[in-house]
Design an enzyme around this catalytic site. Structure first.
Site, short mmCIF file in Angstrom:
data_model
loop_
_atom_site.label_atom_id
_atom_site.label_comp_id
_atom_site.label_asym_id
_atom_site.label_seq_id
_atom_site.Cartn_x
_atom_site.Cartn_y
_atom_site.Cartn_z
N LYS A 169 0.85 -1.19 0.00
CA LYS A 169 0.00 0.00 0.00
C LYS A 169 0.89 1.24 0.00
O LYS A 169 1.44 1.62 1.01
CB LYS A 169 -0.93 0.04 1.22
CG LYS A 169 -2.14 0.87 0.91
CD LYS A 169 -2.57 2.00 1.77
CE LYS A 169 -1.83 3.01 2.45
NZ LYS A 169 -1.76 4.30 1.73
N THR A 181 5.47 8.16 13.46
CA THR A 181 5.32 7.49 14.75
C THR A 181 3.85 7.43 15.17
O THR A 181 3.39 6.44 15.74
CB THR A 181 6.19 8.21 15.80
OG1 THR A 181 7.57 8.00 15.45
CG2 THR A 181 5.95 7.68 17.20
N GLU A 190 9.08 1.24 11.01
CA GLU A 190 10.16 2.22 10.80
C GLU A 190 9.49 3.58 10.86
O GLU A 190 8.72 3.93 9.97
CB GLU A 190 10.81 2.04 9.42
CG GLU A 190 11.48 0.71 9.19
CD GLU A 190 12.81 0.58 9.91
OE1 GLU A 190 13.32 1.58 10.44
OE2 GLU A 190 13.32 -0.56 9.95
N CYS A 234 13.73 10.65 7.03
CA CYS A 234 13.52 10.22 8.42
C CYS A 234 14.78 10.41 9.25
O CYS A 234 14.70 10.68 10.43
CB CYS A 234 13.08 8.76 8.45
SG CYS A 234 14.18 7.68 7.53
N GLU A 280 9.28 16.21 14.80
CA GLU A 280 9.78 15.96 13.45
C GLU A 280 9.08 16.91 12.49
O GLU A 280 7.85 16.89 12.39
CB GLU A 280 9.51 14.51 13.06
CG GLU A 280 10.06 14.17 11.71
CD GLU A 280 9.80 12.73 11.32
OE1 GLU A 280 8.65 12.27 11.41
OE2 GLU A 280 10.76 12.05 10.91
P1 NAD Z 1 2.29 8.58 7.53
O1 NAD Z 1 2.46 7.85 8.81
O2 NAD Z 1 1.36 9.71 7.48
O3 NAD Z 1 1.84 7.58 6.39
C1 NAD Z 1 2.57 6.42 6.09
C2 NAD Z 1 1.66 5.42 5.44
O4 NAD Z 1 0.67 5.02 6.37
C3 NAD Z 1 0.91 5.95 4.22
O5 NAD Z 1 0.84 4.95 3.24
C4 NAD Z 1 -0.46 6.22 4.79
O6 NAD Z 1 -1.49 6.16 3.83
C5 NAD Z 1 -0.61 5.11 5.79
N1 NAD Z 1 -1.60 5.35 6.85
C6 NAD Z 1 -2.00 6.54 7.37
N2 NAD Z 1 -2.95 6.35 8.30
C7 NAD Z 1 -3.17 5.02 8.38
C8 NAD Z 1 -4.05 4.20 9.15
N3 NAD Z 1 -4.89 4.72 10.05
N4 NAD Z 1 -3.99 2.87 8.97
C9 NAD Z 1 -3.14 2.31 8.09
N5 NAD Z 1 -2.30 3.04 7.31
C10 NAD Z 1 -2.31 4.38 7.46
O7 NAD Z 1 3.77 9.00 7.12
P2 NAD Z 1 4.20 9.82 5.82
O8 NAD Z 1 3.82 11.23 6.04
O9 NAD Z 1 3.75 9.14 4.60
O10 NAD Z 1 5.78 9.66 5.87
C11 NAD Z 1 6.58 10.46 6.63
C12 NAD Z 1 7.00 9.72 7.88
O11 NAD Z 1 7.71 8.53 7.54
C13 NAD Z 1 7.96 10.51 8.74
O12 NAD Z 1 7.58 10.41 10.08
C14 NAD Z 1 9.29 9.80 8.52
O13 NAD Z 1 10.20 9.94 9.57
C15 NAD Z 1 8.87 8.40 8.34
N6 NAD Z 1 9.90 7.63 7.67
C16 NAD Z 1 10.61 6.72 8.38
C17 NAD Z 1 11.62 5.97 7.78
C18 NAD Z 1 12.37 4.95 8.54
O14 NAD Z 1 12.97 4.08 7.91
N7 NAD Z 1 12.39 4.98 9.86
C19 NAD Z 1 11.90 6.16 6.43
C20 NAD Z 1 11.15 7.10 5.72
C21 NAD Z 1 10.16 7.82 6.35
#
Ligand code: NAD
Ligand code: MN
Length: 497
Positions: free
Chosen positions: A191, A246, A267, A302, A401
């Site tokens: 997804k 997070t 992650e 991240c 963040e």
């Molecule tokens: P997000 O948490 O908003 O979304 C991530 C994914 O989760 C998306 O596909 C989104 O559609 C899905 N999602 C959202 N709500 C959901 C729910 N209720 N149930 C199931 N899925 C749901 O994050 P983002 O804005 O897409 O990405 C940025 C974040 O990702 C930052 O916090 C960044 O630090 C983190 N990140 C972490 C790493 C790592 O390896 N640690 C790498 C890249 C990004």
């Protein structure tokens, strides 16, 4: 690597045929509801495509299909050497199509084409190939049993894996999951983020072309609260792997607890400290790394080095060097190969970042450079790389963040103080340490509560080392052989001789 000009890329963009449908059981298909959403480019606001807005019904169909495919053994029981060859072919198809995939990534989420074509897509291909290459070289175990027993310790694929990924490195993060998940024989439902679905949708076809059987890799574009939630709550998903914030990571643990106790590997976010001691071996290198650590990928990283901890005695010398280095990071059109900083992913993220900049002013931080939206006339979402001095670790810009190009400079006097400030965060993803004193480097690296520590560099690493977080930055690890643990169950088989 690429010799294409901005005009070439723009022309290719005009000719692109963009697929926006889901991919289930080896075929592109509309969402069951028929619903779509618009995919708008942050480069200039152009409409790229209408994307299938999948929901619970699509999740149900994809999971049923993935389960049947898994049970059939067509992939899960294929000889590892054959899965290896298939994954290497899949990686090869990503490389063959690097220009198209890079263009999709750049148009979709705004990163510079120079980055998507040399970092994201090749990195994604490498993650697939690396795991493929590894999978016929990992052995199971025989336990130290009494003489009349044989104890086998074997690894089996978990079954159906749902992978929910973010928008900052859309295909790369997807392939950090797909590589080990597919190599170990699972069926996967990917997804992608609603903000960046295009490359995930495209590679589903490439997987099929490479010989990955229908039903092994399914792609469901759509929103988190609809299809994402449905996958996380599904009773027949065995493992959920996630990269994202997070906040959502915590929610996924709740969904797992409310449903089938599926394994959840996360992650998540970061607020990584980059500590520059006065005895850093090369202050110019440190300054250049500090600049790239916040400006690369528009700060949407991240592991962004978003807290720059500088020893007081070198601050007046060092900060001008950082400002000088930051001049290399100027937002521009992402389709121009010379551009180093592209557009933020969308207007929502733009407003989040501008809101943090405003909070820094309110909290009394001192703006050194940047701080504004620019290139608004393009219709895109661009923000200047921004540095605030006089930040303390209690200010919002130091605690939360931002996920944009906003750097907080925090001053310290002693090693102990630097470590205390560095660790004073709920996150623990990464950290940088700059010192020529080998003992101080090791002591500091050990004291830092982070999954990756970089000494006299920032953001190093490749597929050979695990990547992931301490504390609220997540659990489990991507990359390296350790990642295989997430996609397998251990079985102990006792044979009485
Ligand atoms: P997000 O948490 O908003 O979304 C991530 C994914 O989760 C998306 O596909 C989104 O559609 C899905 N999602 C959202 N709500 C959901 C729910 N209720 N149930 C199931 N899925 C749901 O994050 P983002 O804005 O897409 O990405 C940025 C974040 O990702 C930052 O916090 C960044 O630090 C983190 N990140 C972490 C790493 C790592 O390896 N640690 C790498 C890249 C990004
Ligand atoms: Mn997009």
């Amino acid at each position: 690597m690429t010799t294409l000009t901005r005009a070439d890329w723009e022309q290719r963009a005009q000719q692109l045929k963009i697929e926006g449908r889901a991919f289930v059981n080896g075929e592109y298909t509309a969402a069951a509801s028929g619903q779509t959403f618009e995919c708008i480019s942050p480069v200039d606001g152009r409409l790229l495509a209408h994307i299938a807005s999948c929901d619970e019904a699509d999740a149900q169909r994809a999971v049923e299909n993935a389960r049947a495919t898994f049970d059939s053994g067509v992939w899960s029981r294929m000889a590892p050497a054959k899965r290896k060859a298939t994954l290497i072919r899949f990686a090869g198809l990503l490389k063959q199509n690097v220009e198209e995939l890079a263009l999709l990534e750049t148009l979709d989420m705004g990163k510079p084409i120079g980055d998507s074509s040399t970092i994201d897509i090749p990195g994604a291909a490498n993650a697939l190939a690396w795991n493929g290459e590894a999978i016929d070289k990992v052995y199971d175990e025989v336990a130290a049993t009494p003489h009349d027993q044989l104890g086998l310790v074997t690894r089996e694929p978990v079954g159906v894996v749902a992978a929910i990924v973010p928008w900052n490195f859309p295909l790369l993060m997807a392939c950090w999951k797909l590589g080990p998940a597919l190599a170990t024989g699972n069926s996967v439902i990917l997804k992608p983020s609603e903000k960046s679905p295009l490359t995930a949708i495209r590679i589903a076809q490439l997987a099929l072309d490479a010989g990955i059987p229908a039903g092994v890799l399914n792609v469901l574009p759509g929103f988190g609260h609809t299809v994402g939630k449905a996958l996380a709550l599904h009773m027949d998903v065995d493992t959920l792997v996630f990269t994202g914030s997070t906040k959502i990571a915590k929610q996924l643990m709740v969904y797992a607890g409310e449903s089938n106790m599926k394994r959840v590997w996360l992650e998540a976010g970061g607020k990584s400290p980059n500590i520059v001691f006065a005895d850093a071996p090369d202050l110019k290198a440190a300054a250049e790394a500090a600049a790239s650590a916040i400006a690369f990928n528009q700060g949407e990283v991240c592991t962004a080095g978003s807290r720059l901890l500088v020893e007081r005695s070198i601050k007046d010398q060092f900060l001008p060097m950082v400002l000088e280095a930051l001049k290399a990071w100027k937002p521009g059109n992402p389709l121009d190969p010379a551009t180093t900083v592209g557009a933020l992913v969308d207007t929502q993220q733009l407003n989040t970042v501008l809101g943090y900049i405003e909070s820094a002013h309110t909290d009394g931080a001192k703006l050194l450079v940047g701080g504004k939206r620019i290139l608004e006339e393009t219709g895109g979402t661009y923000v200047e790389p921004t540095i605030f001095d006089g930040v303390n670790n209690a200010m919002r810009i130091a605690k939360e963040e931002i996920f944009g190009p906003v750097l907080s400079v925090i001053t310290f006097d002693t090693v102990e103080e630097a470590i205390a400030i560095a660790n004073d965060t709920p996150y623990g993803l990464a950290a940088g340490v700059w010192t020529a004193d080998i003992s101080k480097a090791h002591r500091t690296a050990k004291a830092l509560r982070a999954g990756s520590v970089w000494v006299n560099q920032y953001d190093g690493g490749d597929m050979t080392a695990p990547f992931g977080g301490f504390k609220q930055s997540g659990n489990g690890r991507d990359k390296s052989l350790h990642a295989l643990d997430k996609y397998t169950e251990l079985k102990a088989t006792w044979i009485k001789l």
